[in-house]
Scaffold this active site. Structure first.
Site, PDB file in Angstrom:
ATOM      1  CG  ASP A  51     -13.644  -7.015   2.273  1.00  0.00           C
ATOM      2  OD1 ASP A  51     -13.253  -6.100   3.256  1.00  0.00           O
ATOM      3  OD2 ASP A  51     -14.020  -6.542   1.280  1.00  0.00           O
ATOM      4  CE1 TYR A  79      -3.526  -2.628   0.756  1.00  0.00           C
ATOM      5  CE2 TYR A  79      -4.633  -0.565   1.232  1.00  0.00           C
ATOM      6  CZ  TYR A  79      -4.657  -2.010   0.711  1.00  0.00           C
ATOM      7  OH  TYR A  79      -5.869  -2.558   0.576  1.00  0.00           O
ATOM      8  CG  ASP A 136      -2.211 -20.055  -1.371  1.00  0.00           C
ATOM      9  OD1 ASP A 136      -1.560 -20.032  -0.277  1.00  0.00           O
ATOM     10  OD2 ASP A 136      -1.960 -20.494  -2.458  1.00  0.00           O
TER      11      ASP A 136
HETATM   12  C1  IPM Z   1     -10.242  -1.261   3.794  1.00  0.00           C
HETATM   13  C2  IPM Z   1     -10.572  -0.792   2.629  1.00  0.00           C
HETATM   14  C3  IPM Z   1      -9.726   0.409   2.295  1.00  0.00           C
HETATM   15  C4  IPM Z   1      -8.225  -0.469   2.191  1.00  0.00           C
HETATM   16  C5  IPM Z   1      -9.885   1.308   1.084  1.00  0.00           C
HETATM   17  C6  IPM Z   1     -10.937   1.983   1.066  1.00  0.00           C
HETATM   18  C7  IPM Z   1      -8.656   1.925   0.772  1.00  0.00           C
HETATM   19  O1  IPM Z   1     -10.894  -1.622   1.524  1.00  0.00           O
HETATM   20  O2  IPM Z   1     -10.169  -0.528   4.977  1.00  0.00           O
HETATM   21  O3  IPM Z   1     -10.354  -2.637   3.728  1.00  0.00           O
HETATM   22  O4  IPM Z   1      -8.179  -0.999   0.955  1.00  0.00           O
HETATM   23  O5  IPM Z   1      -7.572  -0.698   3.229  1.00  0.00           O
HETATM   24 MG    MG Z   2     -10.996  -3.710   2.396  1.00  0.00          MG
END
Ligand code: IPM
Ligand code: MG
Length: 350
Positions: free
Chosen positions: A248, A136, A220
């Site tokens: 997620d 990132y 994975d």
């Molecule tokens: C999260 C989101 C963020 C990330 C985005 C909105 C920049 O997906 O907080 O998980 O990728 O960190």
């Molecule tokens: Mg995210």
């Protein structure tokens, strides 16, 4: 007097943080709430998603609670002016390197999981995502045009020993207060950063946390194990990108992403940054139907991790549970309650 900076942001952010305001007024009347523009709305009004004043206010607050950022209207803004860039900038400016993302399945919602209820019942995982390093933020990053006219995009995944060590320490400490197990996820089979990650976690474990069970798992495989047998996990520690993805995935196991909070923590004594895991949900923004529970539970985490009020956090958590047990459901959970009505249900339980 402790202060909480609210950054409602974009999309459903203002709706869900409005419910946090109501809960905070009831539960912690001595807390001073301040508010600043952030994300796309800040870009529209101030020309930047993250103003210097917002950074300064955040650093001076005891905790910061963000709603959500982003939306299609800013998709074509220059990358450094996008709402998401504001969020990454805020995380970096606040130095919040450890992102705690609980994936907790409330009993009342086990039937709403993407998996069979018997696989997720009682699920309680804590994902610790490294938040201020890795691909990132790694340099160089660019898109260039090659001599043959092709374009080439470059991102850099980079980690230092201390970056890996400090976030792993958070994971081990958390595990001690839970089921005493840490699963460290990387791709040491293909990545140098993964190899280093595994070495550093192994050494830290041997040195300071030999009492905690440590397991290494390729990322994975972890993705697969999360849907196969999620209850094998207690604390998962992983890098920024894998943590984004795995959190997620874990969220969907719990019956909905509209429910899950997160806490981003840095050095002791510095303010934490609290965010729902869900995004800005532009498709339902402004309709008053978003689920405010992820934001309310983010406030619960702020009470616990930044404001030193475990007692109030416990009460709020219990109130959310009572509301859900009583059948309170917003649309994402298959019900009909509005955002404000879910707020009412939590206030009622309080
Ligand atoms: C999260 C989101 C963020 C990330 C985005 C909105 C920049 O997906 O907080 O998980 O990728 O960190
Ligand atoms: Mg995210």
């Amino acid at each position: 007097m402790p202060t909480l900076l609210l950054l409602p942001g974009d999309g459903i952010g203002p709706e869900v943080t409005a419910q946090v305001r109501r809960v905070a007024a009831r539960l912690a009347p001595d807390l001073t709430l301040i508010e600043r523009p952030f994300g796309g709305i800040s870009f529209d009004t101030l020309g930047t998603p993250l103003s210097d004043e917002t950074i300064a206010t955040a650093l001076a607050a005891d905790a910061v609670l963000m709603g959500a950022v982003g939306g299609p209207q800013w998709a074509s803004a220059p990358r450094d002016k996008r709402p998401e860039a504001g969020l990454l900038g805020l995380r970096q400016a606040m130095g919040v390197y450890a992102n705690l993302r609980p994936a907790l399945c409330f009993d009342a919602l086990a039937g709403g999981s993407a998996l069979k209820a018997e696989i997720v019942a009682g699920l309680d995982i804590m994902i610790v995502r490294e938040l201020t390093g890795g691909v990132y933020f790694g340099q160089p990053r660019f898109i260039e045009t090659l001599a043959d006219g092709q374009r080439r995009g470059v991102d850099t995944q980079v980690y230092t020993t201390s970056e890996i060590e400090r976030v792993s320490r958070v994971a081990f400490e958390l595990a001690r207060g839970r089921r005493n197990k840490v699963t460290s996820c990387e791709k040491s089979n293909v990545m140098e950063t993964g190899l280093l990650w595994r070495e550093v976690v192994t050494a830290l474990h041997a040195r300071d946390y030999a009492d905690v069970t440590l397991e290494h798992m390729l990322a994975d495989n972890a993705a697969m194990q999360l849907v196969k047998n999620p209850r094998q996990f207690d604390v998962i520690v992983t890098d920024n990108l894998f943590g984004d993805i795995l959190s997620d995935e874990a969220a969907m196991l719990t019956g909905g992403i509209g429910l899950l909070p997160s806490a981003a923590l840095g050095e002791a004594g510095k303010p934490g940054l609290y965010e729902p895991i869900h995004g800005s949900a532009p498709d339902i923004a402004g309709q008053g139907v978003a689920n405010p529970l992820a934001a309310i539970l983010s406030f619960e985490m702020a009470l616990r991790w930044s404001l030193g009020r475990d007692d109030l956090a416990d009460r709020l958590f219990a109130a959310v549970k009572t509301a859900l047990d009583g059948g309170a459901r917003t649309r994402d959970l298959g019900g009909e309650l509005s955002c404000a009505a879910m707020g009412d249900a939590v206030l009622g339980a309080l």
